[in-house]
Design a protein around this motif. Structure first.
Motif, short mmCIF file in Angstrom:
data_model
loop_
_atom_site.label_atom_id
_atom_site.label_comp_id
_atom_site.label_asym_id
_atom_site.label_seq_id
_atom_site.Cartn_x
_atom_site.Cartn_y
_atom_site.Cartn_z
N ALA A 123 1.06 -1.18 -0.11
CA ALA A 123 -0.04 -0.03 0.04
C ALA A 123 0.90 1.26 0.10
O ALA A 123 0.56 2.13 -0.45
CB ALA A 123 -1.02 0.00 1.03
N VAL A 150 -1.81 -8.15 4.03
CA VAL A 150 -2.71 -7.00 4.80
C VAL A 150 -3.44 -6.16 3.91
O VAL A 150 -4.61 -5.77 3.78
CB VAL A 150 -1.83 -6.27 5.91
CG1 VAL A 150 -2.73 -5.20 6.54
CG2 VAL A 150 -1.23 -7.36 6.76
N GLN A 173 -8.43 -3.44 7.50
CA GLN A 173 -8.36 -1.95 7.59
C GLN A 173 -8.16 -1.67 6.16
O GLN A 173 -8.31 -0.55 5.68
CB GLN A 173 -7.48 -1.33 8.33
CG GLN A 173 -5.96 -1.55 8.18
CD GLN A 173 -4.94 -2.59 9.03
OE1 GLN A 173 -5.79 -3.83 9.08
NE2 GLN A 173 -4.01 -2.17 9.50
C1 LIG Z 1 -1.18 -1.56 6.08
C2 LIG Z 1 -0.09 -2.60 6.00
C3 LIG Z 1 0.03 -3.37 7.18
C4 LIG Z 1 -0.33 -3.14 8.39
O1 LIG Z 1 0.00 -2.04 9.13
P1 LIG Z 1 -0.94 -1.33 10.34
O2 LIG Z 1 0.20 -0.55 10.80
O3 LIG Z 1 -1.27 -2.42 11.22
O4 LIG Z 1 -2.07 -0.74 9.73
C5 LIG Z 1 1.08 -4.37 6.98
N1 LIG Z 1 1.52 -4.81 5.70
C6 LIG Z 1 1.40 -3.95 4.75
C7 LIG Z 1 2.04 -4.38 3.32
C8 LIG Z 1 0.43 -2.84 4.69
O5 LIG Z 1 -0.09 -2.46 3.66
#
Ligand SMILES: *Cc1c(COP(=O)(O)O)cnc(C)c1O
Length: 366
Positions: A123, A150, A173
């Motif tokens: 992301a 994620v 999320q």
């Molecule tokens: C959003 C994301 C996470 C999780 O991060 P948080 O801090 O828990 O929101 C983990 N790995 C990737 C690749 C992500 O994009």
């Protein structure tokens, strides 16, 4: 201005405790979403904690690991495995490219590591790794595989069974349009055998997946260990149910269309993508900030679903976070208008280019 919702005490406070049946139902719903019968370990925290738990569970002295790094999360994962005592070889790509599959496969065959870890979708940089051939090579040498899914779950297919992934970490999320406070790890029998044989795997710790297995998964499931997050668990169940009702394939298609519309709009504005190659992600699009435009396009001051690059990426890229409920025309168009306004150009061409993509996608235009 978005209105801040004021949920009732009924909804947020005065709920009955989470029941064992609800926890089991959440696990089953996640298993169905991911198409797997493997164990689901719920983690009462955001996905970053689940990732740390997995790193400490698989790594240790005498357990060599190969860690594919295409963004900040992969970098962090390698550091946790090192902390746990593993000799870790990081295979680092420039953060504006996805992993070079041939190089990674060759390194796996040469090193024969016991653990291979990688991020699926990034992301933070708008890239998606071609994970299938990497996971296949890892399996061929008997390595335990870890996939950070994620940012990909909900946005694109995550084929836990077909790819035979040992440890898949997901969170609610991003593409699932759910909460961040409860995450999950899908654990294969091969992964359990590896973790059981690892004397350094955490026990009596918030990072222990073994504790949860032994105190919950392998019991009659009449008592939930500890005090799980009621609100977040119920919100995650609701998010998964909403995705199921819409259809995972349709949700994936919305994300693909949102990404394609964003790319078309960004190009129409004369901007370039951050990713130099073809591995662009459906979850989020990163836009390269041209030299001389740093002031105009700085630091997520633009609002909406736009945000700034984090850490080493700050000032270099602008993220369009078109995931979850934002994988729809209105938020994407709003983002294009904000970028155009910051550049003092007319957004018309960008909106037209984006509309063409939505039109061709066959998805409802709202
Ligand atoms: C959003 C994301 C996470 C999780 O991060 P948080 O801090 O828990 O929101 C983990 N790995 C990737 C690749 C992500 O994009």
């Amino acid at each position: 201005m978005t209105e801040i919702p004021r949920p009732s005490a009924d909804a947020l406070l005065d709920q009955p405790p989470l029941s064992p049946a609800e926890v089991s139902a959440l696990e089953q719903a996640l298993g169905a979403l991911l198409g797997t019968d493997n164990d689901i370990v719920l983690v009462q925290s955001e996905a970053i904690v689940a990732l740390e738990a997995v790193a400490h569970s698989v790594a240790g002295p005498g357990i060599p690991a190969l860690n594919v790094v295409t963004g900040p999360y992969g970098d962090g994962f390698g550091q946790w495995m090192r902390q746990a005592g593993s000799p870790v070889r990081d295979l680092v790509s420039p953060f504006d490219e996805v992993a070079r599959v041939d190089d990674v496969v060759a390194a796996i065959r040469r090193d024969r590591p016991r653990v291979v870890s990688l991020v699926h979708a990034e992301a933070a940089t708008g890239g998606t790794n071609d994970v299938a051939p990497i996971l296949r090579a890892a399996r061929e040498v008997g390595a335990v595989t870890v996939l950070d899914a994620v940012a990909s779950i909900g946005a694109e297919p995550v084929l836990v069974a077909e790819w035979d992934i040992d440890l898949t970490v997901i969170g609610g999320q991003k593409g699932l349009a759910g909460p961040a406070g409860v995450s999950a790890v899908v654990v294969s029998p091969h992964a359990w055998a590896h973790i059981d044989a690892n004397p350094g795997a955490p026990r009596s710790s918030v990072l222990s997946v073994l504790d949860w297995r032994d105190a919950w998964l392998r019991t009659d499931r009449s008592v939930i260990p500890g005090l799980p997050s009621w609100l977040e668990s119920r919100a995650l169940a609701l998010a998964v149910e909403r995705v199921r009702a819409e259809g995972l394939a349709t949700v994936n298609a919305r994300h693909a269309a949102a990404a394609a519309a964003t790319r078309a709009g960004v190009h129409a504005l004369g901007l370039e993508l951050w990713q130099r190659g073809a591995g662009v992600a459906p979850v989020a699009t990163a836009v390269r900030i041209p030299l001389g435009r740093r002031e105009a396009l700085q630091d997520g001051a633009l609002g909406g679903i736009l945000s700034a690059g984090v850490g080493v990426l700050k000032g270099q890229l602008l993220r369009v976070n078109h995931y979850g409920q934002a994988a729809r025309p209105e938020p994407v168009n709003d983002a294009l208008v904000r970028i155009a306004a910051a550049m003092s150009v007319n957004p018309g061409a960008a909106l037209e280019a984006a509309a063409k993509i939505w039109g061709a996608s066959g998805l409802p235009e709202n």
